[in-house]
Enzyme design. Structure first.
Site, PDB file in Angstrom:
ATOM      1  N   TYR A 156     -30.062  53.967 -35.709  1.00 26.02           N
ATOM      2  CA  TYR A 156     -29.500  54.218 -34.226  1.00 26.02           C
ATOM      3  C   TYR A 156     -28.042  54.049 -34.091  1.00 26.02           C
ATOM      4  O   TYR A 156     -27.608  53.360 -33.487  1.00 26.02           O
ATOM      5  CB  TYR A 156     -30.332  52.875 -33.503  1.00 26.02           C
ATOM      6  N   LYS A 162     -23.424  53.702 -27.066  1.00 25.50           N
ATOM      7  CA  LYS A 162     -23.987  52.755 -25.532  1.00 25.50           C
ATOM      8  C   LYS A 162     -22.907  51.427 -25.513  1.00 25.50           C
ATOM      9  O   LYS A 162     -22.806  51.131 -24.544  1.00 25.50           O
ATOM     10  CB  LYS A 162     -25.432  52.370 -26.042  1.00 25.50           C
TER      11      LYS A 162
HETATM   12  N1  LIG Z   1     -36.828  55.547 -24.927  1.00 20.59           N
HETATM   13  C1  LIG Z   1     -36.172  54.294 -24.992  1.00 20.59           C
HETATM   14  O1  LIG Z   1     -36.767  53.353 -25.537  1.00 20.59           O
HETATM   15  C2  LIG Z   1     -34.968  53.759 -24.224  1.00 20.59           C
HETATM   16  C3  LIG Z   1     -34.648  52.655 -24.175  1.00 20.59           C
HETATM   17  C4  LIG Z   1     -33.486  52.185 -23.572  1.00 20.59           C
HETATM   18  C5  LIG Z   1     -32.397  53.131 -23.025  1.00 20.59           C
HETATM   19  N2  LIG Z   1     -33.074  54.362 -23.277  1.00 20.59           N
HETATM   20  C6  LIG Z   1     -31.957  55.503 -22.799  1.00 20.59           C
HETATM   21  O2  LIG Z   1     -32.236  56.030 -21.500  1.00 20.59           O
HETATM   22  C7  LIG Z   1     -32.085  57.422 -21.508  1.00 20.59           C
HETATM   23  C8  LIG Z   1     -33.319  58.418 -21.539  1.00 20.59           C
HETATM   24  O3  LIG Z   1     -33.975  58.275 -22.457  1.00 20.59           O
HETATM   25  P1  LIG Z   1     -35.581  58.898 -22.925  1.00 20.59           P
HETATM   26  O4  LIG Z   1     -36.180  58.212 -23.797  1.00 20.59           O
HETATM   27  O5  LIG Z   1     -36.128  59.042 -21.792  1.00 20.59           O
HETATM   28  O6  LIG Z   1     -35.017  60.338 -23.401  1.00 20.59           O
HETATM   29  P2  LIG Z   1     -35.772  61.698 -23.724  1.00 20.59           P
HETATM   30  O7  LIG Z   1     -37.360  61.379 -23.298  1.00 20.59           O
HETATM   31  O8  LIG Z   1     -35.184  62.083 -24.963  1.00 20.59           O
HETATM   32  O9  LIG Z   1     -35.150  62.601 -22.360  1.00 20.59           O
HETATM   33  C9  LIG Z   1     -33.852  62.830 -22.825  1.00 20.59           C
HETATM   34  C10 LIG Z   1     -33.302  63.936 -21.477  1.00 20.59           C
HETATM   35  O10 LIG Z   1     -32.110  63.974 -21.696  1.00 20.59           O
HETATM   36  C11 LIG Z   1     -31.627  65.391 -21.548  1.00 20.59           C
HETATM   37  N3  LIG Z   1     -30.538  65.801 -22.178  1.00 20.59           N
HETATM   38  C12 LIG Z   1     -30.173  65.417 -23.645  1.00 20.59           C
HETATM   39  N4  LIG Z   1     -29.132  66.036 -24.086  1.00 20.59           N
HETATM   40  C13 LIG Z   1     -28.704  66.546 -22.925  1.00 20.59           C
HETATM   41  C14 LIG Z   1     -27.602  67.170 -22.575  1.00 20.59           C
HETATM   42  N5  LIG Z   1     -26.220  67.228 -23.535  1.00 20.59           N
HETATM   43  N6  LIG Z   1     -27.075  67.619 -21.479  1.00 20.59           N
HETATM   44  C15 LIG Z   1     -27.961  67.405 -20.333  1.00 20.59           C
HETATM   45  N7  LIG Z   1     -29.274  66.808 -20.747  1.00 20.59           N
HETATM   46  C16 LIG Z   1     -29.498  66.401 -21.764  1.00 20.59           C
HETATM   47  C17 LIG Z   1     -33.177  66.184 -21.981  1.00 20.59           C
HETATM   48  O11 LIG Z   1     -33.024  67.276 -21.515  1.00 20.59           O
HETATM   49  P3  LIG Z   1     -33.814  68.516 -22.643  1.00 20.59           P
HETATM   50  O12 LIG Z   1     -35.060  68.125 -22.778  1.00 20.59           O
HETATM   51  O13 LIG Z   1     -33.437  69.747 -21.764  1.00 20.59           O
HETATM   52  O14 LIG Z   1     -32.801  68.529 -23.871  1.00 20.59           O
HETATM   53  C18 LIG Z   1     -33.865  65.147 -21.298  1.00 20.59           C
HETATM   54  O15 LIG Z   1     -34.118  65.431 -20.063  1.00 20.59           O
HETATM   55  C19 LIG Z   1     -31.223  57.763 -22.750  1.00 20.59           C
HETATM   56  O16 LIG Z   1     -29.746  57.416 -22.379  1.00 20.59           O
HETATM   57  C20 LIG Z   1     -31.592  56.499 -23.492  1.00 20.59           C
HETATM   58  O17 LIG Z   1     -30.578  56.158 -24.502  1.00 20.59           O
HETATM   59  C21 LIG Z   1     -34.049  55.199 -23.882  1.00 20.59           C
END
Ligand SMILES: NC(=O)c1ccc[n+]([C@@H]2O[C@H](COP(=O)([O-])OP(=O)(O)OC[C@H]3O[C@@H](n4cnc5c(N)ncnc54)[C@H](OP(=O)(O)O)[C@@H]3O)[C@@H](O)[C@H]2O)c1
Length: 260
Positions: A156, A162
């Site tokens: 990671y 982050k």
């Molecule tokens: N999942 C977890 O366990 C978790 C835990 C804590 C924090 N987070 C944080 O929460 C946030 C969302 O996570 P998630 O799991 O929901 O992610 P996800 O399902 O992978 O979704 C990512 C989103 O970000 C967009 N994206 C990616 N690269 C981009 C760029 N360069 N410009 C504009 N949009 C972009 C994607 O759009 P496209 O599909 O069009 O690429 C999608 O809408 C992230 O910051 C992640 O680090 C996640």
């Protein structure tokens, strides 16, 4: 009384996952929404379109902007279109992230560049472009962080970005104090989104965690709405951990495992 009534929220990466849940919650809390996504023509754009219709269905305004936050010109377009459409911005939610799941020593140069360009520079570009609008509204910035900012995970590298952004949150909170812009972060635990499906391939024991320790996207979204609302007016420069106690219980995990 709706806490975000008639405000405008822009959520980066809100076509899918946690960003999608944040956009929906903000809309149900009374805000008009800018949905941002990166990849055109796929399920991401489709899901963003569905959310747009749902938000319009509850009487709020919403529109989608394709923009890659890693590209400065693309970010300029995102905020120019927001200004053109809504003429204001109250909340910038920095949610978009994309990173490879492998140790630093195995990252190719292009992966390292993507790691920094999307997850650090991209967020700074957004803050810079949003500032003229946020200044007018005495707006708020909320960054979505993860436990990788403070705990080691070999697959990671995003965690280091982050951590850097949590530091930017502290810096900006002080730097933007005179402009009356509050800056905070929500550090989420483990959420079962699309990115989790990839993470679990690299995290041997993750399936042994009890369901009660997984966070729902809505649980993160609720705290984001709180940080956007006036109820949080005395909070700035902080990172609130929303992980159902996972990080606090870390010393008990072997016990959890042996009981399975
Ligand atoms: N999942 C977890 O366990 C978790 C835990 C804590 C924090 N987070 C944080 O929460 C946030 C969302 O996570 P998630 O799991 O929901 O992610 P996800 O399902 O992978 O979704 C990512 C989103 O970000 C967009 N994206 C990616 N690269 C981009 C760029 N360069 N410009 C504009 N949009 C972009 C994607 O759009 P496209 O599909 O069009 O690429 C999608 O809408 C992230 O910051 C992640 O680090 C996640």
């Amino acid at each position: 009384m709706l806490p975000l009534k008639d405000k405008v929220a822009l959520i980066t990466g809100s076509s899918r996952g946690i960003g999608n849940a944040i956009a929906r919650k903000c809309a149900y809390a009374g805000a008009d929404i800018v949905i941002n996504y990166r990849k055109t023509g796929g399920t991401s754009q489709e899901q963003g379109g569905q959310l747009c219709k749902e938000i319009e269905g509850i009487g709020r305004r919403a529109f989608m902007v394709q923009a890659d936050i890693a590209v400065k010109d693309s970010v300029k377009k995102l905020f120019a279109e927001t200004n053109e459409k809504f003429g204001r911005l109250d909340y910038l939610i920095l949610n978009a992230a994309k990173a490879p799941f492998k140790p630093f020593e195995k990252l190719f140069e292009r992966e390292l560049r993507q790691l920094v360009e999307t997850n650090y520079l991209g967020n700074i570009f957004c803050i810079q472009e949003a500032l003229p609008l946020l200044e007018k509204s005495s707006g708020k910035i909320v960054f979505i962080s993860s436990l990788g900012s403070r705990f080691y995970n070999p697959a990671y590298p995003l965690g280091s970005m982050k951590a850097a952004m949590e530091s930017v949150v502290r810096d900006c909170a002080e730097g933007l104090r005179s402009k009356k812009i509050l800056v905070n972060a929500v550090c989420g635990g483990i959420v079962k989104t699309d990115s989790f499906k990839v993470l679990r391939q690299y995290w041997e024991h993750i399936d042994m965690l009890p369901d009660t320790l997984f966070v729902e996207p809505d649980e993160i979204a609720d705290v984001v709405v709180f940080l956007c609302s006036t109820e949080s007016r005395a909070i700035t420069g902080q990172t609130i951990i929303v992980d159902r106690g996972l990080s606090n219980a870390i010393c008990r995990l072997p016990e959890v495992k042996s009981k399975e």
